[in-house]
Design an enzyme around this catalytic site. Structure first.
Site, PDB file in Angstrom:
ATOM      1  CG  HIS A  42     -53.432  43.361 -19.233  1.00  0.00           C
ATOM      2  ND1 HIS A  42     -53.524  42.550 -18.137  1.00  0.00           N
ATOM      3  CD2 HIS A  42     -52.383  42.886 -19.974  1.00  0.00           C
ATOM      4  CE1 HIS A  42     -52.570  41.629 -18.193  1.00  0.00           C
ATOM      5  NE2 HIS A  42     -51.884  41.803 -19.293  1.00  0.00           N
ATOM      6  CD  GLU A  91     -48.747  42.441 -21.045  1.00  0.00           C
ATOM      7  OE1 GLU A  91     -48.687  42.739 -19.840  1.00  0.00           O
ATOM      8  OE2 GLU A  91     -49.189  41.355 -21.466  1.00  0.00           O
ATOM      9  CG  HIS A 146     -52.514  39.001 -23.683  1.00  0.00           C
ATOM     10  ND1 HIS A 146     -53.342  40.026 -23.273  1.00  0.00           N
ATOM     11  CD2 HIS A 146     -51.725  38.722 -22.614  1.00  0.00           C
ATOM     12  CE1 HIS A 146     -53.064  40.369 -22.023  1.00  0.00           C
ATOM     13  NE2 HIS A 146     -52.079  39.573 -21.604  1.00  0.00           N
ATOM     14  NE  ARG A 168     -56.528  33.611 -14.117  1.00  0.00           N
ATOM     15  CZ  ARG A 168     -56.646  33.941 -12.843  1.00  0.00           C
ATOM     16  NH1 ARG A 168     -57.780  33.760 -12.205  1.00  0.00           N
ATOM     17  NH2 ARG A 168     -55.619  34.468 -12.197  1.00  0.00           N
TER      18      ARG A 168
END
Length: 790
Positions: A569, A586, A644, A664
């Site tokens: 991200h 996050e 991740h 991605r």
């Protein structure tokens, strides 16, 4: 007790019309026009509060009818209660009990049972539930059920009920002295307990039959153009044009042939005169000496003043700190006429006491002189005053008990101060300030005002502030995502109503356009959460939300039946330029993990972008990532820029910035549902990737600590949000302020979430939003929850 539990299990609920508008001037100077007897303290709580408490097991909503002048007292005293529904109906001009009862009955469903109660009776002891049970049976058969009290003397203060078994053969609302003496010696007579239980359809039918002129004049509130779905409804004088003052006893109970009675099997007291007050409370709170006196009573409520009587008989002395009443006992009730005759000359003493009542607490004047005033203030738990300043006076506060919080200044000068017992602070003229109690216990402080003018009009309010009429507590329904790696657990374990066969994610708290959650129930039922926060902004989200140009966080459940793609991200700077939205930091909380389940989070060691690209190309990128086996209860923070992936067999609660921006890197050569390779975003990923080694446990994860009935652990603390886990066995208190809302996600167990008069039951997997404001949220049960704020 057994019978009560059976009824509760059957859903034994009804509406309670609570009549709380009486002036109570027979107890002057203990009670005043601005503070009548139903609100007086009786052993720590008022009779009004005792009435509510006694009937909570039976009533699912309280409709409180009172005078406009008592609004703030009712609001303040109702703050004692958590998790009950109530509305307040304010009468500008009282028209009697029949008018109030019938008007409110028109608001309710005809099949509902109504319990009508005065708020100035004390009901104590056991077996009250048995009487309620019998009255409900009578109401179900079409009767108006009254509650009878075995007479103790031939008093004319109460109505009399003559009965044959349960059937009322005669009801006498106001007996003469001779009639009362005659009725008292009869075996089949009760005093009227002042309570009614009746089915609404029967009440309306009988009122139309015996009070035709009233029912034809009064129309439903909805037809009068008055809104009835708010917490407070005001009845103006114009609503009652052509309506005479009418009591329910005269217009209905004395006439209807559908009236029955049950005996009240508990202790019933009407604290309507000094004799009843003395018998219940005892005679003196303050010091008194009764010397050589017979049949003499002293009620002294002023602990700083000694009252002495000598060589007198048959006297009653009532003393408070601003007035004294001395009378023979025989003529004690003459105070009502004395008040009426002297109202113009001594209005201030008859109408107003030294204690002022506000929704936030009380103020009691201890001393007042030119240029100086001393008051004792008490703030209810979670209460706050409006922000204001004074131009002509200085205020000094010293804390007697509790913790007083004060917000002082504005803008860059804004600061918050906490004062404990013995601490003090001085507030200069012109200094904007706000007092509040951010604890679950009352705060008592002494306020000393000095200045050239000490008047309530010397108050400058912060015009930016306004009282919110919005609810505090909202239940949310999620948006769902059917990504190909998802499973069935959201539907099978948490009963989520997903439209998809495979459900990968439920967006529990979301104001993101790609999947907003929806408010479920209440005034905003069906409203998308995005529309709600857009409309109400900082009022519900808190002033910290002004830091962001949109709602800042998104909370979701993730069911990974299969592994997710390896992804990354961006941070805010990159995301705003390239994608027009937030970046994404996050935290993952592992709710369930199959044996051997794992995560990838970050690089094992520093790695160049070129090396990462090569690894992606030859399908070995996972070899340079941290592979971490995880278990239920583990916490992992993923900063923006961290490579991740969530492995198969994990069920995760994810708290993140409100962003759907994901790049991605690698997808194990999988195909989408149309048979095509899923898109990769390698160039953008390389722009934002953190090439340093991942540092675990560096993002606010705290040690578990005990807070009352809960084990509390900070899961994550970053500049975007803070998340805390509560493991509750009993009750936990979540203290809030104006800075931020709270999100509550139930991980396991069942709970009741309450704030103020709002309450909701909560099951595993459910999510709730609590709007910002100075309040205390109570979460009770055996459960685990995650609470998030910004």
């Amino acid at each position: 007790m057994y019978r009560l539990l059976v009824w509760l299990n059957k859903g034994f609920v009804m509406k309670c019309i609570l009549l709380a508008g009486g002036a109570g001037d027979r107890l002057w100077p203990l009670s005043r026009k601005n503070y009548p007897k139903q609100f007086m303290s009786i052993n720590g709580t008022s009779i009004f509060q005792e009435t509510v408490t006694k009937n909570i097991p039976f009533c699912d909503e309280f409709l409180i009818v009172t005078n406009e002048a008592y609004h703030e007292i009712v609001e303040g005293q109702m703050q004692q209660f958590q998790g009950i529904n109530y509305r307040i109906f304010l009468e500008e001009e009282g028209k009697g009990t029949a008018v109030a009862i019938y008007l409110l009955a028109l608001m309710l469903k005809e099949e509902e049972d109504i319990l009508v109660l005065p708020s100035d009776l004390l009901i104590e002891g056991e077996n009250y539930s048995d009487s309620i049970y019998e009255a409900k049976e009578l109401a179900a058969s079409g009767e108006i059920a009254l509650f009878g009290v075995t007479p103790r003397d031939s008093s004319t203060s109460y109505g009399y009920i003559r009965h044959q078994d349960s059937k009322v053969t005669r009801f006498i609302a106001r007996p003469t002295k001779e009639m009362a003496q005659s009725l008292f010696v009869e075996d089949n007579v009760y005093w009227n307990g002042g309570m009614i239980l009746v089915k609404n359809s029967v009440l309306q039918q009988e009122m139309k039959r015996y009070a035709e002129s009233l029912t034809k004049t009064l129309k439903p509130i909805s037809e009068q153009g008055i809104t009835v779905d708010l917490q407070t409804v005001r009845f103006g004088k114009e609503l009652f044009n052509g309506v005479d003052v009418t009591g329910i006893e005269e217009c209905l109970l004395e006439q209807s042939d559908h009236v029955s009675v049950v005996r009240l099997r508990c202790d019933w007291k009407d604290i309507s005169d000094f004799k009843a007050y003395s018998e219940y409370m005892g005679e003196s709170k303050g010091p008194s000496i009764i010397e050589n006196s017979t049949n003499t009573s002293v009620i002294n409520m002023d602990e700083s003043r000694l009252v002495v009587t000598n060589d007198v008989s048959d006297l009653l002395v009532v003393n408070v700190n601003d007035a004294t009443y001395i009378t023979t006992k025989e003529h004690a009730d003459d105070i009502k006429s004395i008040v009426r005759k002297n109202a113009d000359s001594y209005d201030n003493f008859f109408n107003y006491g030294p204690v002022g009542y506000r929704p936030w607490g009380t103020r009691e004047i201890i001393h007042s002189a030119k240029g100086c005033r001393v008051r004792k203030i008490m703030l209810y738990p979670g209460a706050t005053l409006s922000k204001h300043s004074h131009e002509k006076r200085n205020e000094n506060y010293s804390v007697v008990s509790g913790v007083l919080s004060i917000e002082i200044g504005e803008g860059e000068t804004l600061r918050n101060v906490e004062l404990k017992q013995g601490d003090g602070i001085n507030i200069l003229p012109g200094m904007m300030h706000r007092l509040y109690n951010n604890t679950d216990h009352p705060v008592v402080a002494i306020e000393v005002d000095t200045g050239v003018e000490i008047e309530e009009r010397d108050m400058v309010h912060n015009d930016a502030e306004k009282k919110s009429d919005l609810p505090s507590l909202y239940r949310l329904r999620p948006a769902f995502k059917d990504y190909l790696w998802g499973g069935q657990r959201l539907k099978t374990m948490y009963k989520k109503e997903s439209p998809y066969e495979i459900t990968a994610e439920s967006w529990e708290l979301s104001a993101h356009p790609a999947g907003p959650s929806v408010i479920h129930g209440g005034d905003f039922d069906g409203t998308e959460f995005l529309d709600f926060v857009t409309a109400h902004g900082a009022e519900v989200c808190g002033w910290k939300s002004k830091t962001f140009d949109r709602f800042p966080i998104l909370i979701k459940f993730i069911d990974a039946k299969n592994s997710l793609s390896v992804q990354i991200h961006p941070d805010d700077d990159y995301a705003f330029v390239k994608e027009g939205e937030f970046g994404k930091n996050e935290v993952w909380y592992v709710m369930d993990a199959e044996p051997g389940a794992f995560l990838y989070c970050g690089l094992k060691e520093p790695t160049s972008k070129e090396e990462i690209r090569r690894r992606i190309a030859d399908n070995t990128v996972t070899e340079i990532l941290n592979k971490v086996e995880v278990h239920e209860g583990d916490v992992v923070f993923i900063p923006a820029g961290t490579i991740h992936a969530i492995g198969a067999g994990l069920f995760i609660c994810e708290i993140q910035q409100s962003s759907n921006c994901t790049y991605r890197l690698y997808d194990f050569d999988r195909l989408d549902k149309d048979g095509n390779p899923r898109e990769l975003h390698i160039d953008k990923a390389m722009d934002v990737v953190d090439t340093e080694a991942y540092e675990q446990n560096a993002y606010g994860l705290g040690e578990e600590r005990r807070e009352g009935d809960a084990l509390v652990q900070t899961l994550c603390r970053c500049k975007y949000f803070e998340s805390t886990k509560y493991k509750i066995s009993g009750e936990a208190l979540i203290k809030m302020d104006d800075a931020s809302f709270r999100s509550i996600v139930v991980l396991s167990g069942n709970a009741t979430i309450s704030t103020g008069d709002e309450s909701m039951d909560a099951a595993p997997g459910e999510s709730f939003f609590v709007s910002a404001g100075r309040k205390v949220v109570h979460v009770s049960g055996e459960c685990e929850i995650i609470v998030t704020n910004i």
